[in-house]
Design an enzyme around this catalytic site. Structure first.
Site, PDB file in Angstrom:
ATOM      1  N   ASP A  10       0.852  -1.189   0.000  1.00 44.18           N
ATOM      2  CA  ASP A  10       0.000   0.000   0.000  1.00 44.18           C
ATOM      3  C   ASP A  10       0.890   1.242   0.000  1.00 44.18           C
ATOM      4  OD1 ASP A  10      -1.661   2.114   0.684  1.00 44.18           O
ATOM      5  OD2 ASP A  10      -2.694   1.025   2.288  1.00 44.18           O
ATOM      6  N   ILE A  11       0.747   2.074  -1.002  1.00 41.14           N
ATOM      7  CA  ILE A  11       1.629   3.244  -1.135  1.00 41.14           C
ATOM      8  C   ILE A  11       1.463   4.213   0.040  1.00 41.14           C
ATOM      9  CG2 ILE A  11       0.131   4.768  -2.520  1.00 41.14           C
ATOM     10  CD1 ILE A  11       2.651   5.231  -4.329  1.00 41.14           C
ATOM     11  N   ASN A  24      -7.127  12.517 -10.787  1.00 39.12           N
ATOM     12  CA  ASN A  24      -7.854  12.905 -12.006  1.00 39.12           C
ATOM     13  C   ASN A  24      -7.759  14.414 -12.109  1.00 39.12           C
ATOM     14  OD1 ASN A  24     -10.297  14.190 -10.756  1.00 39.12           O
ATOM     15  ND2 ASN A  24     -10.462  12.138  -9.883  1.00 39.12           N
ATOM     16  N   GLY A  32      -9.555   4.317  -5.807  1.00 43.12           N
ATOM     17  CA  GLY A  32      -8.213   3.757  -5.983  1.00 43.12           C
ATOM     18  C   GLY A  32      -7.161   4.392  -5.095  1.00 43.12           C
ATOM     19  N   ASP A  34      -5.933   7.333  -5.224  1.00 38.72           N
ATOM     20  CA  ASP A  34      -6.357   8.699  -4.903  1.00 38.72           C
ATOM     21  C   ASP A  34      -7.193   8.713  -3.611  1.00 38.72           C
ATOM     22  OD1 ASP A  34      -6.704  11.395  -5.283  1.00 38.72           O
ATOM     23  OD2 ASP A  34      -8.019  11.225  -7.031  1.00 38.72           O
ATOM     24  N   SER A 122      -2.508   4.749 -14.025  1.00 42.07           N
ATOM     25  CA  SER A 122      -3.466   4.422 -15.116  1.00 42.07           C
ATOM     26  C   SER A 122      -3.863   2.945 -15.200  1.00 42.07           C
ATOM     27  CB  SER A 122      -2.952   4.864 -16.497  1.00 42.07           C
ATOM     28  OG  SER A 122      -3.065   6.255 -16.656  1.00 42.07           O
ATOM     29  N   THR A 123      -3.378   2.090 -14.282  1.00 40.51           N
ATOM     30  CA  THR A 123      -3.663   0.653 -14.433  1.00 40.51           C
ATOM     31  C   THR A 123      -4.908   0.190 -13.682  1.00 40.51           C
ATOM     32  OG1 THR A 123      -2.251   0.035 -12.563  1.00 40.51           O
ATOM     33  CG2 THR A 123      -1.219   0.108 -14.762  1.00 40.51           C
ATOM     34  N   GLY A 124      -5.615   1.118 -13.036  1.00 44.21           N
ATOM     35  CA  GLY A 124      -6.829   0.757 -12.308  1.00 44.21           C
ATOM     36  C   GLY A 124      -8.049   1.219 -13.067  1.00 44.21           C
TER      37      GLY A 124
HETATM   38  N1  AR6 Z   1      -1.326   1.529  -2.977  1.00 45.59           N
HETATM   39  C1  AR6 Z   1      -0.724   1.178  -4.133  1.00 45.59           C
HETATM   40  N2  AR6 Z   1      -1.404   0.907  -5.277  1.00 45.59           N
HETATM   41  C2  AR6 Z   1      -2.747   0.986  -5.226  1.00 45.59           C
HETATM   42  C3  AR6 Z   1      -3.452   1.343  -4.044  1.00 45.59           C
HETATM   43  C4  AR6 Z   1      -2.689   1.627  -2.888  1.00 45.59           C
HETATM   44  N3  AR6 Z   1      -3.257   1.983  -1.738  1.00 45.59           N
HETATM   45  N4  AR6 Z   1      -4.789   1.342  -4.335  1.00 45.59           N
HETATM   46  C5  AR6 Z   1      -4.912   0.974  -5.637  1.00 45.59           C
HETATM   47  N5  AR6 Z   1      -3.690   0.754  -6.162  1.00 45.59           N
HETATM   48  P1  AR6 Z   1      -6.182   3.700  -9.781  1.00 45.59           P
HETATM   49  P2  AR6 Z   1      -5.799   5.101 -12.342  1.00 45.59           P
HETATM   50  C6  AR6 Z   1      -3.317   0.379  -7.543  1.00 45.59           C
HETATM   51  O1  AR6 Z   1      -7.535   3.272 -10.195  1.00 45.59           O
HETATM   52  O2  AR6 Z   1      -5.999   3.860 -13.111  1.00 45.59           O
HETATM   53  C7  AR6 Z   1      -9.238   7.464  -9.259  1.00 45.59           C
HETATM   54  O3  AR6 Z   1     -10.614   7.483  -9.000  1.00 45.59           O
HETATM   55  C8  AR6 Z   1      -4.375  -0.249  -8.415  1.00 45.59           C
HETATM   56  O4  AR6 Z   1      -4.464  -1.637  -8.155  1.00 45.59           O
HETATM   57  O5  AR6 Z   1      -5.955   4.174  -8.397  1.00 45.59           O
HETATM   58  O6  AR6 Z   1      -4.670   6.014 -12.721  1.00 45.59           O
HETATM   59  C9  AR6 Z   1      -8.688   8.838  -9.626  1.00 45.59           C
HETATM   60  O7  AR6 Z   1      -9.368   9.873  -8.957  1.00 45.59           O
HETATM   61  C10 AR6 Z   1      -3.838   0.041  -9.795  1.00 45.59           C
HETATM   62  O8  AR6 Z   1      -2.871  -0.928 -10.199  1.00 45.59           O
HETATM   63  O9  AR6 Z   1      -5.613   4.876 -10.754  1.00 45.59           O
HETATM   64  C11 AR6 Z   1      -8.929   8.872 -11.101  1.00 45.59           C
HETATM   65  O10 AR6 Z   1     -10.249   9.244 -11.420  1.00 45.59           O
HETATM   66  C12 AR6 Z   1      -3.100   1.375  -9.641  1.00 45.59           C
HETATM   67  O11 AR6 Z   1      -2.978   1.562  -8.233  1.00 45.59           O
HETATM   68  C13 AR6 Z   1      -8.695   7.462 -11.550  1.00 45.59           C
HETATM   69  O12 AR6 Z   1      -8.991   6.658 -10.404  1.00 45.59           O
HETATM   70  C14 AR6 Z   1      -3.808   2.568 -10.249  1.00 45.59           C
HETATM   71  O13 AR6 Z   1      -5.218   2.455 -10.074  1.00 45.59           O
HETATM   72  C15 AR6 Z   1      -7.263   7.198 -11.939  1.00 45.59           C
HETATM   73  O14 AR6 Z   1      -7.168   5.896 -12.443  1.00 45.59           O
END
Ligand code: AR6
Length: 169
Positions: A10-11, A24, A32, A34, A122-124
């Site tokens: 967890d970051i 975003n 996620g 954020d 961007s991977t979520g």
């Molecule tokens: N620590 C590390 N990695 C994480 C954590 C954490 N606590 N939580 C999720 N991940 P995402 P995006 C991973 O969706 O695709 C938001 O709503 C997750 O498994 O967080 O850039 C923003 O406000 C994935 O591999 O970011 C934007 O609207 C990675 O982090 C949008 O999502 C990124 O997933 C951005 O989407």
């Protein structure tokens, strides 16, 4: 020479100078990473984001750009918010994803940060395939000419960790 390290976890639990947030363009939070950063970092981060929106980022933060705020209660000095591109299917242009890593490192270096933690941007929610995103992330950091000493990729699950490990080998 920047050292690349990989951690599964967890970051928001990392102790580093700067934690990068996959935000975003509104800068006002989301799910996620954020959501996790704002939850654990507390309201000071959102307060600074609101100030940014009220001043030089009235239209929000453009895709591929980065901006720093306090890290609030996180064990870091700064959160660097960046906006990744949404996956548009095969053939999607990776240049804005590369820009997220490059610009975040530029902001980090300007602040004097030596250690920076990145999620897999961007991977979520934004659906970028993990292998492709890992390749862009690692290559861009390797190519960066930066004073940042350690870039730590913090990968949430084993699949993400393996994808990044494949690129770092
Ligand atoms: N620590 C590390 N990695 C994480 C954590 C954490 N606590 N939580 C999720 N991940 P995402 P995006 C991973 O969706 O695709 C938001 O709503 C997750 O498994 O967080 O850039 C923003 O406000 C994935 O591999 O970011 C934007 O609207 C990675 O982090 C949008 O999502 C990124 O997933 C951005 O989407």
């Amino acid at each position: 020479m920047t050292t690349i390290t990989l951690v599964q976890g967890d970051i928001t639990r990392q102790s580093v100078d700067a934690i990068v947030n996959a935000a975003n363009s509104s800068l006002l939070g989301g799910g996620g990473v954020d959501g996790a950063i704002h939850r654990r970092g507390g309201p000071a981060i959102l307060a600074e984001c609101r100030k940014l929106r009220a001043s030089q980022y009235g239209k929000g933060l453009a895709t591929g750009r980065a901006v720093a705020t306090t890290a609030g209660e996180l064990d870091a000095q700064w959160v660097i918010h960046t906006v990744g591109p949404v996956w548009q299917g095969p053939g999607s242009d990776p240049s804005l994803l590369a820009s997220c890593y490059r610009e975040s490192l530029q902001v980090a270096a300007q602040l004097g940060a030596r250690t920076v933690a990145f999620p897999a941007i961007s991977t979520g929610v934004f659906r970028w395939p993990m292998e492709e995103a890992a390749r862009v992330a690692v290559q861009t950091v390797r190519d960066a000419d930066t004073t940042v000493e350690e870039v730590r990729f913090v990968l949430f699950d084993e699949g993400a960790y393996e994808a990044f490990a494949e690129q770092v080998r």
